[in-house]
Design an enzyme around this catalytic site. Structure first.
Site, short mmCIF file in Angstrom:
data_model
loop_
_atom_site.label_atom_id
_atom_site.label_comp_id
_atom_site.label_asym_id
_atom_site.label_seq_id
_atom_site.Cartn_x
_atom_site.Cartn_y
_atom_site.Cartn_z
N SER A 34 37.38 30.45 -8.51
CA SER A 34 37.26 29.11 -7.92
C SER A 34 37.80 28.02 -8.84
CB SER A 34 35.80 28.76 -7.65
OG SER A 34 35.12 29.84 -7.10
N HIS A 65 41.59 27.39 3.35
CA HIS A 65 42.97 27.81 3.60
C HIS A 65 43.07 29.31 3.35
CE1 HIS A 65 43.89 28.12 -0.69
NE2 HIS A 65 43.14 27.03 -0.82
N HIS A 87 35.85 38.02 -1.09
CA HIS A 87 34.51 38.37 -1.55
C HIS A 87 33.84 39.23 -0.49
CE1 HIS A 87 35.53 34.42 -3.30
NE2 HIS A 87 34.93 34.86 -4.38
N TYR A 89 30.83 39.02 0.35
CA TYR A 89 29.91 38.20 1.16
C TYR A 89 30.62 37.54 2.35
CZ TYR A 89 31.60 34.18 -1.59
OH TYR A 89 32.39 33.25 -2.20
N GLU A 90 31.95 37.55 2.33
CA GLU A 90 32.68 37.01 3.48
C GLU A 90 32.68 38.02 4.64
OE1 GLU A 90 36.44 34.73 2.40
OE2 GLU A 90 36.05 35.82 0.55
N ALA A 117 33.83 32.29 -11.83
CA ALA A 117 32.74 31.41 -12.22
C ALA A 117 31.48 32.26 -12.15
CB ALA A 117 32.65 30.23 -11.27
N MET A 215 29.44 36.89 -7.93
CA MET A 215 29.58 37.56 -6.63
C MET A 215 30.99 38.09 -6.39
SD MET A 215 27.71 34.60 -4.41
CE MET A 215 26.26 33.73 -5.03
N SER A 216 31.74 38.31 -7.47
CA SER A 216 33.11 38.80 -7.29
C SER A 216 33.40 39.89 -8.33
CB SER A 216 34.10 37.64 -7.45
OG SER A 216 34.09 37.15 -8.76
N ASN A 239 27.05 27.42 -14.54
CA ASN A 239 25.68 26.91 -14.40
C ASN A 239 24.74 27.89 -15.06
OD1 ASN A 239 26.60 28.58 -11.89
ND2 ASN A 239 24.39 28.85 -11.98
N HIS A 251 26.77 24.89 -5.25
CA HIS A 251 28.20 25.15 -5.38
C HIS A 251 28.88 23.94 -6.04
CE1 HIS A 251 31.93 27.16 -4.66
NE2 HIS A 251 32.39 26.23 -3.84
N1 HPA Z 1 24.88 33.31 -9.40
C1 HPA Z 1 25.78 34.04 -8.72
N2 HPA Z 1 27.06 33.72 -8.62
C2 HPA Z 1 27.48 32.61 -9.25
C3 HPA Z 1 26.59 31.79 -9.97
C4 HPA Z 1 25.22 32.16 -10.05
O1 HPA Z 1 24.37 31.50 -10.67
N3 HPA Z 1 27.31 30.75 -10.46
C5 HPA Z 1 28.61 30.95 -10.04
N4 HPA Z 1 28.70 32.07 -9.31
#
Ligand code: HPA
Length: 276
Positions: A34, A65, A87, A89-90, A117, A215-216, A239, A251
């Site tokens: 991302s 997109h 991903h 989750y999609e 990320a 998640m990737s 984060n 997000h």
């Molecule tokens: N958890 C899962 N996936 C993420 C996070 C998180 O805290 N931050 C960015 N992607």
């Protein structure tokens, strides 16, 4: 158990289409997380191909997109870069999530950089830290290699003892030191998402030995190793994971942090590419 929907024909058709659009033969694959797709703007002689035009390619549902594949040179090396990734989750199965890795291999890619990320599970980390991935824990409950094995693509039981190349990690460490950047090194736990974790889940991940969570990445890296591709993985700690600070996750925070450290991140990537 459903059969793997990806066959050698799908891979060959996608790769043939891409090869027909460029005279470059990419050696390095770049999967940008991302906010990091801007690296594509730094490619020279780039050809941009819309995912929608590539036979059998999935279309990204998250970023508004479809996504683009760029082929060009970076630091003098021919690369193929994914702007937008898939991903689980999609709703994509793990094989489709990792399909671009198969196509990269068919194009001639021998090494790959995967970025993402991630939430910081290690309480010594801070948002904005860059972490070289030393290893991963696949907690998605899925694996892109389930189904009959195509021996032409890789072995039935791939070794994962050095999923993330020591050689490339050392190269990245040396590069970071030269640039005066501090980098962490740690274990990435890959979960399915799309919910962020609960505080109890984060405590569990810490006990399991994870330093970061996202998640990737895991399906792509498993597929790359099956295909014999050498991998470097870098997480941007966007984060602190759930329950560490007394605040909800969003997000928005993920985007803001990646935006803040983007130039450092891209500087590191550009400087490490010649060492691939
Ligand atoms: N958890 C899962 N996936 C993420 C996070 C998180 O805290 N931050 C960015 N992607």
């Amino acid at each position: 158990m459903s059969a793997n929907p990806i066959t050698a024909i799908h891979i060959q058709e996608a790769a043939a289409y891409i090869a027909g659009r460029t005279s470059l033969k990419p050696e390095i694959g770049l999967i940008m997380g991302s906010g990091l797709g801007v690296l594509g703007d730094h490619l020279e002689n780039a050809e941009t191909i819309d995912y929608r035009d590539i036979p059998h390619f999935p279309i990204s549902t998250v970023e508004g997109h479809a996504g683009e594949l760029l082929i060009g040179t970076l630091a003098g090396r021919p690369v193929v870069l994914m702007r937008g990734r898939f991903h689980m989750y999609e709703g994509y199965g793990p094989e489709l999530t990792a399909f671009p890795v198969r196509v990269m291999k068919a194009l001639g890619v021998g090494s790959m950089l995967v970025t993402n990320a991630a939430g910081g599970v290690n309480t010594g980390y801070e948002p904005g830290d860059l972490m070289l991935i030393s290893d991963h824990i696949n907690l998605t409950g899925k694996n892109p290699l389930i189904g009959p094995n195509d021996d032409a693509l890789g072995v039935r039981f791939p070794d994962m003892s050095e999923a993330y190349s020591k050689r490339l990690r050392n190269a990245a460490k040396e590069t970071a030191a030269k640039l005066g950047l501090t980098v962490r090194e740690g274990v990435y736990a890959g979960l399915l998402g799309p919910t962020y974790e609960t505080p109890a889940e984060i405590r569990m991940l810490r006990v399991l030995g994870a330093d970061a969570v996202g998640m990737s990445t895991v399906a792509e890296v498993i597929t790359a190793r099956h295909a014999g591709i050498e991998v470097l993985g870098i997480s941007c700690i966007s984060n602190m994971a759930s329950g560490i600070l007394d605040q909800p996750l969003s997000h928005q925070e993920v985007i803001e942090t990646t935006e803040r450290v983007k130039s450092q991140f891209l500087g590191l990537v550009k400087a490490v590419i010649p060492l691939f």
